[in-house]
Motif scaffolding. Structure first.
Motif, PDB file in Angstrom:
ATOM      1  N   VAL A 214      23.623  14.552 -29.355  1.00 31.11           N
ATOM      2  CA  VAL A 214      22.921  14.480 -30.532  1.00 31.11           C
ATOM      3  C   VAL A 214      22.117  15.620 -30.648  1.00 31.11           C
ATOM      4  CG1 VAL A 214      20.934  13.231 -31.909  1.00 31.11           C
ATOM      5  CG2 VAL A 214      22.808  11.905 -30.359  1.00 31.11           C
ATOM      6  N   ILE A 215      22.100  16.309 -31.709  1.00 36.32           N
ATOM      7  CA  ILE A 215      21.190  17.553 -32.084  1.00 36.32           C
ATOM      8  C   ILE A 215      20.255  17.186 -32.893  1.00 36.32           C
ATOM      9  CG2 ILE A 215      21.448  20.175 -32.931  1.00 36.32           C
ATOM     10  CD1 ILE A 215      23.444  19.450 -30.447  1.00 36.32           C
ATOM     11  N   VAL A 216      18.748  17.503 -32.469  1.00 36.38           N
ATOM     12  CA  VAL A 216      17.739  17.243 -33.298  1.00 36.38           C
ATOM     13  C   VAL A 216      17.172  18.401 -33.715  1.00 36.38           C
ATOM     14  CG1 VAL A 216      15.583  15.884 -33.635  1.00 36.38           C
ATOM     15  CG2 VAL A 216      17.443  14.858 -31.900  1.00 36.38           C
ATOM     16  N   ASP A 217      17.227  18.727 -34.944  1.00 34.17           N
ATOM     17  CA  ASP A 217      16.810  19.778 -35.802  1.00 34.17           C
ATOM     18  C   ASP A 217      15.434  19.728 -36.181  1.00 34.17           C
ATOM     19  OD1 ASP A 217      16.165  22.410 -37.130  1.00 34.17           O
ATOM     20  OD2 ASP A 217      18.397  22.079 -38.293  1.00 34.17           O
ATOM     21  N   GLU A 218      14.447  20.433 -35.250  1.00 40.84           N
ATOM     22  CA  GLU A 218      12.832  20.084 -35.601  1.00 40.84           C
ATOM     23  C   GLU A 218      12.453  21.504 -36.302  1.00 40.84           C
ATOM     24  OE1 GLU A 218      12.020  16.804 -32.412  1.00 40.84           O
ATOM     25  OE2 GLU A 218      11.275  18.866 -31.759  1.00 40.84           O
ATOM     26  N   GLU A 225       3.290  15.146 -36.233  1.00 42.00           N
ATOM     27  CA  GLU A 225       2.631  14.663 -35.090  1.00 42.00           C
ATOM     28  C   GLU A 225       3.167  14.904 -33.798  1.00 42.00           C
ATOM     29  OE1 GLU A 225      -0.510  13.774 -35.210  1.00 42.00           O
ATOM     30  OE2 GLU A 225      -0.449  13.590 -37.507  1.00 42.00           O
ATOM     31  N   ASP A 226       2.408  15.066 -32.762  1.00 46.15           N
ATOM     32  CA  ASP A 226       3.167  15.557 -31.445  1.00 46.15           C
ATOM     33  C   ASP A 226       4.119  14.518 -31.093  1.00 46.15           C
ATOM     34  OD1 ASP A 226       1.834  17.946 -31.176  1.00 46.15           O
ATOM     35  OD2 ASP A 226      -0.021  17.151 -30.120  1.00 46.15           O
ATOM     36  N   ASP A 227       3.867  13.308 -31.258  1.00 45.75           N
ATOM     37  CA  ASP A 227       4.782  12.185 -30.857  1.00 45.75           C
ATOM     38  C   ASP A 227       5.965  12.054 -31.593  1.00 45.75           C
ATOM     39  OD1 ASP A 227       3.502  11.175 -32.808  1.00 45.75           O
ATOM     40  OD2 ASP A 227       2.690   9.438 -31.693  1.00 45.75           O
ATOM     41  N   ASP A 228       6.092  12.844 -32.657  1.00 42.10           N
ATOM     42  CA  ASP A 228       7.311  12.910 -33.816  1.00 42.10           C
ATOM     43  C   ASP A 228       8.491  13.464 -33.129  1.00 42.10           C
ATOM     44  OD1 ASP A 228       6.054  11.342 -35.583  1.00 42.10           O
ATOM     45  OD2 ASP A 228       5.480  12.968 -36.524  1.00 42.10           O
ATOM     46  N   SER A 229       8.195  14.271 -31.825  1.00 43.13           N
ATOM     47  CA  SER A 229       9.440  15.231 -31.274  1.00 43.13           C
ATOM     48  C   SER A 229      10.097  14.450 -30.559  1.00 43.13           C
ATOM     49  CB  SER A 229       8.662  16.305 -30.765  1.00 43.13           C
ATOM     50  OG  SER A 229       9.593  17.288 -30.085  1.00 43.13           O
ATOM     51  N   ALA A 230      11.175  14.962 -30.501  1.00 42.62           N
ATOM     52  CA  ALA A 230      12.318  14.452 -29.665  1.00 42.62           C
ATOM     53  C   ALA A 230      12.424  15.113 -28.292  1.00 42.62           C
ATOM     54  CB  ALA A 230      13.935  14.345 -30.268  1.00 42.62           C
ATOM     55  N   VAL A 231      11.637  16.179 -28.021  1.00 47.86           N
ATOM     56  CA  VAL A 231      11.673  16.792 -26.876  1.00 47.86           C
ATOM     57  C   VAL A 231      11.165  16.046 -25.636  1.00 47.86           C
ATOM     58  CG1 VAL A 231      10.308  18.538 -25.641  1.00 47.86           C
ATOM     59  CG2 VAL A 231      11.079  19.296 -27.886  1.00 47.86           C
ATOM     60  N   SER A 232      10.388  15.036 -26.042  1.00 43.78           N
ATOM     61  CA  SER A 232      10.067  13.858 -24.985  1.00 43.78           C
ATOM     62  C   SER A 232      11.484  13.084 -24.463  1.00 43.78           C
ATOM     63  CB  SER A 232       9.166  12.837 -25.516  1.00 43.78           C
ATOM     64  OG  SER A 232       9.899  12.096 -26.694  1.00 43.78           O
ATOM     65  N   LEU A 233      12.552  13.222 -25.001  1.00 47.02           N
ATOM     66  CA  LEU A 233      13.699  12.361 -24.447  1.00 47.02           C
ATOM     67  C   LEU A 233      14.493  13.279 -23.515  1.00 47.02           C
ATOM     68  CD1 LEU A 233      14.752  10.971 -28.033  1.00 47.02           C
ATOM     69  CD2 LEU A 233      14.037   9.786 -26.145  1.00 47.02           C
ATOM     70  N   VAL A 240      21.077  15.082 -25.472  1.00 42.74           N
ATOM     71  CA  VAL A 240      20.156  15.334 -26.396  1.00 42.74           C
ATOM     72  C   VAL A 240      19.964  16.864 -26.472  1.00 42.74           C
ATOM     73  CG1 VAL A 240      17.971  14.984 -25.471  1.00 42.74           C
ATOM     74  CG2 VAL A 240      18.254  14.633 -27.846  1.00 42.74           C
ATOM     75  N   CYS A 241      19.999  17.398 -27.459  1.00 42.08           N
ATOM     76  CA  CYS A 241      19.662  18.996 -27.933  1.00 42.08           C
ATOM     77  C   CYS A 241      18.632  19.206 -28.952  1.00 42.08           C
ATOM     78  CB  CYS A 241      20.639  19.824 -27.868  1.00 42.08           C
ATOM     79  SG  CYS A 241      20.314  21.574 -28.146  1.00 42.08           S
ATOM     80  N   VAL A 242      17.413  19.668 -28.692  1.00 42.10           N
ATOM     81  CA  VAL A 242      16.378  19.769 -29.720  1.00 42.10           C
ATOM     82  C   VAL A 242      16.543  21.258 -30.072  1.00 42.10           C
ATOM     83  CG1 VAL A 242      13.980  19.524 -30.190  1.00 42.10           C
ATOM     84  CG2 VAL A 242      15.028  17.964 -28.697  1.00 42.10           C
ATOM     85  N   VAL A 243      16.602  21.656 -31.370  1.00 45.83           N
ATOM     86  CA  VAL A 243      16.590  23.003 -32.023  1.00 45.83           C
ATOM     87  C   VAL A 243      15.291  23.043 -32.690  1.00 45.83           C
ATOM     88  CG1 VAL A 243      17.979  24.626 -33.589  1.00 45.83           C
ATOM     89  CG2 VAL A 243      19.225  22.853 -32.284  1.00 45.83           C
ATOM     90  N   GLN A 244      14.746  24.212 -32.367  1.00 44.36           N
ATOM     91  CA  GLN A 244      13.220  24.482 -33.120  1.00 44.36           C
ATOM     92  C   GLN A 244      13.489  26.254 -33.392  1.00 44.36           C
ATOM     93  OE1 GLN A 244      10.289  23.543 -30.478  1.00 44.36           O
ATOM     94  NE2 GLN A 244      10.286  21.318 -30.663  1.00 44.36           N
ATOM     95  N   THR A 245      12.378  26.522 -34.157  1.00 50.84           N
ATOM     96  CA  THR A 245      12.394  28.039 -34.618  1.00 50.84           C
ATOM     97  C   THR A 245      11.132  28.388 -34.681  1.00 50.84           C
ATOM     98  OG1 THR A 245      12.861  29.408 -36.595  1.00 50.84           O
ATOM     99  CG2 THR A 245      12.231  27.065 -37.188  1.00 50.84           C
ATOM    100  N   VAL A 246      10.685  29.896 -34.859  1.00 49.51           N
ATOM    101  CA  VAL A 246       9.523  30.250 -34.833  1.00 49.51           C
ATOM    102  C   VAL A 246       9.319  30.555 -36.398  1.00 49.51           C
ATOM    103  CG1 VAL A 246       9.266  31.138 -32.848  1.00 49.51           C
ATOM    104  CG2 VAL A 246      10.144  32.655 -34.615  1.00 49.51           C
ATOM    105  N   SER A 247      10.320  30.281 -37.519  1.00 48.55           N
ATOM    106  CA  SER A 247      10.203  30.617 -38.761  1.00 48.55           C
ATOM    107  C   SER A 247       9.288  29.806 -39.607  1.00 48.55           C
ATOM    108  CB  SER A 247      11.747  30.461 -39.546  1.00 48.55           C
ATOM    109  OG  SER A 247      12.374  31.252 -38.830  1.00 48.55           O
TER     110      SER A 247
END
Length: 405
Positions: A214-218, A225-233, A240-247
């Motif tokens: 499961v790829i979660v694009d964040e 909110e901090d607790d909205d992120s799937a990084v906690s999983l 699970v793979c969380v994708v983020q950006t500095v854009s």
């Protein structure tokens, strides 16, 4: 087949039904990564990579690039940047982080390492980010679509409201098609501006019939909110793979830096497969500065300002009689507003919205995004939150155009 570059581990894998070696394409697992000059030595008289020892030929080097050693190939691993990202996101270390040329490279590379062209598929949940389908087509990968909930009968977002994830329908799609290797979830969504609850993501991760990732694009997570992120999983789930950006939150769209966060096996496979010097020296220098403590504080302050401006903009837009209530959870740096029909029916009008969009851009110098062709977004314009002055101009120009059209 073991993953090259990854130390053997006897730690149990969770969930038990997931085997990353069965998910990665066999030709990728057996790939011998290109070993570049900077993998061996980074210091000394460097005469090993056929670089230009006399330096760059730019006569007036911009001050912000003076620290970048432009005539040398950049660091292929960038562990100093990864360490700062891991600390920011609460992960154990650099082996949980991968860097790409924007999140688009990360998305494309995940498809290339996992999904066999012409045979296997990804699953997406429209309305969603359009690059998932573009990358799938480029890679000759099939696309299964499970739409988000588009009815607003249960409110906006959450487990059952508008743009919520239909978990049971995702499970049915997986049951019907075992060739699905990746599930892409966008949270906060684009164009929905709605987060997918972490518990909904966890349910998919725990589903034994889904053997993939499961790829979660964040991309917009810094406005949530901090607790909205799937990084906690990540600490408990290898699939699970969380994708983020500095854009977005960091305001650095111009440097093109994307981030993948996951357990080490997947990060190692991505590193084995990427181009040897994918992150340029100027990008690396700016990224390192972006993750300093003072820069992170600045990012959070600016994100908070944009969130406050979003609230103010929504309040102003709510007074416009030709606009419907905003759609979605409104937890990103944009809002999505339906343009209503001129006849007073209260129905969204995509044709009118398209005219308003063009009039704003071509006659008033205000460029927003028309999203009326997206599922569940009839008549909608997506408006990025601008500066205080830009938002005031948007309101003024939009009001004038709505009176004309």
């Amino acid at each position: 087949m073991p993953i090259l570059g990854l130390a053997p581990s006897s730690a149990p894998i969770r969930p038990a039904h997931f085997d990353i070696e069965a998910i990665i394409r066999p030709n990728i697992l057996s790939l011998q990564p290109y070993r570049c000059a900077r993998d061996d030595y980074k210091e000394g008289i460097l005469l090993d990579a056929n670089e230009n020892a006399l330096g760059p030929s730019i006569t007036d080097l911009p001050p912000d690039l003076e620290e970048a050693v432009l005539n040398r190939y950049p660091d292929p691993s960038n562990d100093h940047i990864k360490a700062k990202i891991a600390a920011l996101r609460g992960l154990p270390g650099v082996d949980h982080v991968f860097l790409g040329v924007g999140s688009d490279e990360v998305i494309d590379l995940l498809m290339r390492i996992c999904v066999t062209p012409g045979k296997e598929k990804i699953l997406i949940t429209p309305p969603t980010y359009g690059m998932y389908s573009v990358s799938a087509q480029v890679n000759d990968v099939g696309v299964v679509k499970v739409p988000l909930e588009v009815s607003g009968d249960a409110g906006e977002g959450g487990l059952k409201g508008r743009f919520s994830l239909k978990v049971d329908e995702v499970k049915k799609a997986v049951d019907a098609d075992p060739s699905i290797k990746l599930i892409f979830l966008c949270s906060p969504g684009n164009p929905t501006g709605t987060t997918i609850p972490v518990d909904a993501v966890r349910t998919i991760l725990d589903y034994p019939n889904f053997k993939g990732i499961v790829i979660v694009d964040e991309a917009y997570i810094d406005f949530a909110e901090d607790d909205d992120s799937a990084v906690s999983l990540i600490k408990d789930y290898a699939n699970v793979c969380v994708v983020q950006t500095v854009s977005k939150g960091f305001g650095l769209a111009g440097i093109r830096l994307g981030i993948a966060l996951a357990q080490p096996p997947l990060m190692q496979v991505l590193s084995n497969t990427k181009a040897p010097y994918n992150i340029s020296a100027p990008t690396a220098n700016l990224a390192l500065a972006a993750f300093s403590s003072s820069s992170i504080s600045s990012m959070k302050a600016k994100a908070a300002t944009l969130v406050a401006s979003r609230t103010k903009l929504l309040q102003s837009l709510s007074t416009f009689p030709d606009l419907g209530p905003p759609l979605g959870g409104n937890v990103a740096n944009f809002v999505m507003i339906p343009i209503l029909a001129k006849d007073g029916s209260g129905q969204p009008d995509s044709a009118r919205a398209q005219k308003v969009y063009k009039a704003l851009a071509e006659e008033n110098g205000v460029v927003v995004r028309y999203r009326g062709n997206e599922l569940g977004c009839a008549g909608c314009l997506r408006i990025t939150i601008g500066s205080e002055q830009e938002n005031a101009v948007v309101l003024e120009k939009l009001s004038a155009v709505l009176k004309e059209l």
